[in-house]
Design an enzyme around this catalytic site. Sequence first.
Site, short mmCIF file in Angstrom:
data_model
loop_
_atom_site.label_atom_id
_atom_site.label_comp_id
_atom_site.label_asym_id
_atom_site.label_seq_id
_atom_site.Cartn_x
_atom_site.Cartn_y
_atom_site.Cartn_z
N TYR A 1 -18.21 75.32 -46.10
CA TYR A 1 -19.10 74.23 -46.89
C TYR A 1 -20.19 74.80 -47.27
CZ TYR A 1 -22.36 70.24 -45.95
OH TYR A 1 -23.47 69.24 -45.92
N ASP B 1 -31.67 69.64 -42.03
CA ASP B 1 -31.57 68.06 -42.84
C ASP B 1 -32.59 67.45 -43.64
OD1 ASP B 1 -28.84 67.72 -42.19
OD2 ASP B 1 -29.61 67.67 -39.88
N GLU C 1 -17.45 63.22 -41.85
CA GLU C 1 -18.69 64.30 -40.51
C GLU C 1 -19.66 63.59 -40.21
OE1 GLU C 1 -21.07 68.19 -42.23
OE2 GLU C 1 -20.73 66.72 -43.62
#
Length: 262
Positions: free
Chosen positions: A168, A55, A44
Amino acid sequence: MSNLKSVFKNRKAFIPFVVADDPDFDTTVANVVALANNGADIVEIGIPFSDPVADGPVIQAADLRAFENDVTPTKIFAMVAEIRKQTAIPIVFLTYLNIVFKYGYDAFCQKCQALQIDGLVIPDMPYESRTDLAPFADKYNIDLIPLITPTSGHRIEKIAQAATGFIYVVSSLGITGQRDSFDEKLTDLVTEINKYTTIPTAIGFGIHTPEQAQHMATIADGAIIGSAIVDIVAQYKQDAPTHLAAYAQTMRQALDNATEKV
């Protein structure tokens, strides 16, 4: 769609994450190749963004370092072209929707297909907002890989049923970053997802030790390792490929020891 689903057929998938252009162009290429050659199943690649809402500080710092190198999507596509000279490993981009929108949905997806980019993970694109991009992803056989979280609730069914490539599964609430504990209901979450789809699941957010990776692979079909990889790159810079190779080998062995779902 792409061949991502087939990656999960014979073993638990090891999916490491690197930030493009951290610390530089050539090292990014070498990092991906090192991971590919030492047990990764999918790599990724994160496209740096100014407001990466999913993030944590480790990846945000890497994004800032990449910006100092004048990173752009065009430059990242050139990196992938160099990577493709050395490995055919499946690659997915983690990006934010404005980057794809600004580049142009059609042009971006067409470029991905040309470079054998198999999928896109877009944390700020809810399922309900995928309709503009989805036709172009379908046109060029690019999987739009959804995120399902511990709070997805009643939305799990429709997200899972529309998924391609893999799903995911977010391990915990909040942003990325290494963790010592995870949501206690992850097994229930994956079980719920599997009611609605045969698409593989991979758990990410916070996994950094072989023991954690092995445990997650008893729950799901693979493990995504992000901040720990980015930390190694931050520490060793141009020498990172050797260290990533060693780290990848330990993760590969751990995942190979996780053969059954609980």
